[in-house]
Design a protein around this motif. Sequence first.
Motif, PDB file in Angstrom:
ATOM      1  N   UNK A 193     -56.274  35.584   1.006  1.00  0.00           N
ATOM      2  CA  UNK A 193     -57.065  34.475   0.483  1.00  0.00           C
ATOM      3  C   UNK A 193     -56.134  33.503  -0.217  1.00  0.00           C
ATOM      4  N   UNK A 194     -56.257  32.233   0.130  1.00  0.00           N
ATOM      5  CA  UNK A 194     -55.453  31.170  -0.483  1.00  0.00           C
ATOM      6  C   UNK A 194     -56.370  30.418  -1.450  1.00  0.00           C
ATOM      7  N   UNK A 195     -56.268  30.702  -2.743  1.00  0.00           N
ATOM      8  CA  UNK A 195     -57.280  30.216  -3.695  1.00  0.00           C
ATOM      9  C   UNK A 195     -57.362  28.710  -3.824  1.00  0.00           C
ATOM     10  N   UNK A 196     -56.254  28.011  -3.711  1.00  0.00           N
ATOM     11  CA  UNK A 196     -56.302  26.566  -3.910  1.00  0.00           C
ATOM     12  C   UNK A 196     -56.652  25.819  -2.630  1.00  0.00           C
ATOM     13  N   UNK A 250     -56.122  36.260  -9.324  1.00  0.00           N
ATOM     14  CA  UNK A 250     -57.334  36.886  -8.797  1.00  0.00           C
ATOM     15  C   UNK A 250     -57.545  36.518  -7.342  1.00  0.00           C
ATOM     16  N   UNK A 251     -57.271  35.241  -6.992  1.00  0.00           N
ATOM     17  CA  UNK A 251     -57.442  34.824  -5.612  1.00  0.00           C
ATOM     18  C   UNK A 251     -56.477  35.516  -4.669  1.00  0.00           C
ATOM     19  N   UNK A 310     -54.729  38.379  -5.162  1.00  0.00           N
ATOM     20  CA  UNK A 310     -54.748  39.839  -5.166  1.00  0.00           C
ATOM     21  C   UNK A 310     -56.162  40.413  -5.273  1.00  0.00           C
ATOM     22  N   UNK A 311     -57.010  39.836  -6.119  1.00  0.00           N
ATOM     23  CA  UNK A 311     -58.335  40.398  -6.344  1.00  0.00           C
ATOM     24  C   UNK A 311     -59.283  40.206  -5.177  1.00  0.00           C
ATOM     25  N   UNK A 312     -59.359  38.969  -4.660  1.00  0.00           N
ATOM     26  CA  UNK A 312     -60.288  38.692  -3.559  1.00  0.00           C
ATOM     27  C   UNK A 312     -59.954  39.526  -2.324  1.00  0.00           C
ATOM     28  N   UNK A 313     -58.686  39.578  -1.865  1.00  0.00           N
ATOM     29  CA  UNK A 313     -58.396  40.438  -0.711  1.00  0.00           C
ATOM     30  C   UNK A 313     -58.745  41.901  -0.937  1.00  0.00           C
TER      31      UNK A 313
END
Length: 277
Positions: A63-66, A31-32, A34-37
């Motif tokens: 977006x880099x989720x970690x 999600x981070x 692919x979804x957030x962008x």
Amino acid sequence: MSSSVAARAFLRRFGRSFAALLAVLTAYALFGHFGVPALVRHYLPVMGSEALGRIVGVDAVRFHPFRLVLELDGLRVATAAGDGDALQVASIHANLELASIVQRAPVLHELRIDAPRLMLVRDEDGALSWADVIARFNSGEEGEGGRFSVGNIQLSDGALSFDDRLAGVHHRIDGLRVNLPFVSNLPVKVDVFVQPALSASVNGTPFSLAGKTRPFAERRETMLEFNVVDQQIAPYLAYLPFQPAFRVAAGELDALVELSFSHDADGSPRLAVNGEL
């Protein structure tokens, strides 16, 4: 025999828990990445255009989720007529803090803005090219403003073009670099690694400014000192708020000025200017 059964039961529970945790982390990562962008690319132009009353666009979002890092490339704000860009930003790098969840407000550990380009025009009637955006903000309901905390602000390679048709002059700022360690109206502390500084070339004349900051003292304070030597003032006399009964063919300005911004523990900001002209 009972210990063996208990061990197998423990391993099954551990396996299920580990599999669930792995599934959650995988879903969060997907999600981070692919979804957030995708959401930002869709909603940023919509919300930005609605807020500014102008067309807003962005070329790429990552977006880099970690690491909680959001990156934007090619941010654009159109002119009022929509026939070009009044603002362009090559890239924006924002590093979020987990404190944003606790504070219920954006808390940024670092904000980098690279190569912003701002075009400003004042026409013969004195109207500014951004007057529509200013009027749009002024027409909104007054409030206390949003809560936020931004640390380690860095603006690099900025440029501003000001075409003042009323005064008949054109100003140009190139190579603008601004460093601000901390701007906040929240009681949070962010590790600061940026020292305050500003430098640019204004109409071909370079200048620089540096300072020091104490963001974690009881009075979070930033002090800036700049020195101007032999600044030509004739081109700026067009901005006098009255029609002078004299003419200045040439003139120079020397200045040694200290600007201090402090934010007291009671939440009251204070700006002080001292020096000599």
